[in-house]
Design a protein around this motif. Structure first.
Motif, PDB file in Angstrom:
ATOM      1  N   MET A 197       0.835  -1.204   0.000  1.00  0.00           N
ATOM      2  CA  MET A 197       0.000   0.000   0.000  1.00  0.00           C
ATOM      3  C   MET A 197       0.871   1.257   0.000  1.00  0.00           C
ATOM      4  N   LYS A 198       1.976   1.222   0.765  1.00  0.00           N
ATOM      5  CA  LYS A 198       2.861   2.368   0.814  1.00  0.00           C
ATOM      6  C   LYS A 198       3.505   2.625  -0.553  1.00  0.00           C
ATOM      7  N   LYS A 199       3.985   1.549  -1.209  1.00  0.00           N
ATOM      8  CA  LYS A 199       4.594   1.690  -2.525  1.00  0.00           C
ATOM      9  C   LYS A 199       3.570   2.190  -3.551  1.00  0.00           C
ATOM     10  N   ASP A 200       2.334   1.734  -3.400  1.00  0.00           N
ATOM     11  CA  ASP A 200       1.282   2.157  -4.323  1.00  0.00           C
ATOM     12  C   ASP A 200       1.016   3.648  -4.175  1.00  0.00           C
ATOM     13  N   HIS A 201       1.030   4.151  -2.938  1.00  0.00           N
ATOM     14  CA  HIS A 201       0.825   5.576  -2.702  1.00  0.00           C
ATOM     15  C   HIS A 201       1.978   6.394  -3.281  1.00  0.00           C
ATOM     16  N   ILE A 202       3.218   5.861  -3.138  1.00  0.00           N
ATOM     17  CA  ILE A 202       4.383   6.553  -3.702  1.00  0.00           C
ATOM     18  C   ILE A 202       4.259   6.622  -5.239  1.00  0.00           C
ATOM     19  N   ALA A 203       3.884   5.486  -5.868  1.00  0.00           N
ATOM     20  CA  ALA A 203       3.720   5.437  -7.323  1.00  0.00           C
ATOM     21  C   ALA A 203       2.630   6.408  -7.792  1.00  0.00           C
ATOM     22  N   LEU A 204       1.539   6.467  -7.029  1.00  0.00           N
ATOM     23  CA  LEU A 204       0.442   7.369  -7.383  1.00  0.00           C
ATOM     24  C   LEU A 204       0.889   8.824  -7.284  1.00  0.00           C
ATOM     25  N   THR A 205       1.713   9.141  -6.280  1.00  0.00           N
ATOM     26  CA  THR A 205       2.235  10.499  -6.114  1.00  0.00           C
ATOM     27  C   THR A 205       3.143  10.885  -7.291  1.00  0.00           C
TER      28      THR A 205
END
Length: 210
Positions: free
Chosen positions: A1-9
């Motif tokens: 979830m953390k990596k997904d948020h970074i990718a989305l940013t």
């Protein structure tokens, strides 16, 4: 979830504001990425269609009889610039061949020379138009010489005809057209070049005066 948020940013930071308004509604980076792909695929299709339309416009472009080389060059360069601006890598050789094909017949000599002795693969559009301009200037000079010579010849023939009529016209063939100065000439033998009647010269004709 953390990596997904970074990718989305990262995605948010790399897209225009117009696109961000649509992508911001997506909850994961995968959804956002798929949305961007769909949007730009549609834009690419529109772009490709526009390039195809411009290429067809270029193919259908022909130099008009009253058009200058500079005006025709402006049209060709404008279309080529728009095509390249849309990301299409149009080669100069394509534009060069189109120009040589679309020019007027009066440029046939220089076109044949370019096609026979020039390297169309390395020649630029600007170089072709430069040669056409130089050839046009030479044609203009030759046309002036031709007009002057033609006017001179025409004037000489007019003077010669007037002199021939004055010396006796069609009825003064005696003595090689010299005539006898002491002999009175009979005007009844003279035929007018204007009305075709006998008895007077062309400059005396009433029809010519009218």
């Amino acid at each position: 979830m953390k990596k997904d948020h970074i990718a989305l940013t990262v995605i948010y930071q790399g897209i225009p504001k117009e696109t961000l308004r649509v992508v911001s509604e997506k909850e994961t980076s995968k959804e956002a990425w798929e949305c961007i792909k769909m949007m730009y695929q549609g834009a690419k299709r529109v772009n490709d269609a526009r390039v195809q339309t411009l290429r067809e416009e270029l193919d259908g472009l022909w130099m008009k009889s009253t058009e200058s080389v500079d005006n025709f060059a402006m049209k060709v360069n404008s279309i080529v610039s728009m095509i390249r601006g849309l990301g299409d890598k149009m080669e100069d050789s394509y534009g060069v061949r189109k120009i040589l094909k679309a020019t007027l017949n009066k440029f046939l000599q220089i076109v044949a020379s370019i096609e026979q002795f020039g390297d169309l693969e390395t020649m630029t559009v600007e170089e072709v138009f430069g040669r056409l301009r130089a050839y046009k200037e030479r044609l203009r000079g030759n046309d002036d010489d031709i007009n002057i010579n033609a006017e001179h010849v025409l004037l000489t023939k007019s003077q010669w005809r007037a002199k021939e009529q004055k010396d006796g016209g069609e009825g003064s063939s005696n003595n090689g057209g010299q005539g006898n100065k002491n002999q009175k000439f009979d005007n009844a033998k003279v035929r007018c070049y204007k009305c075709k009647d006998y008895g007077h010269y062309q400059w005396e004709c009433e029809e010519l005066k009218k």
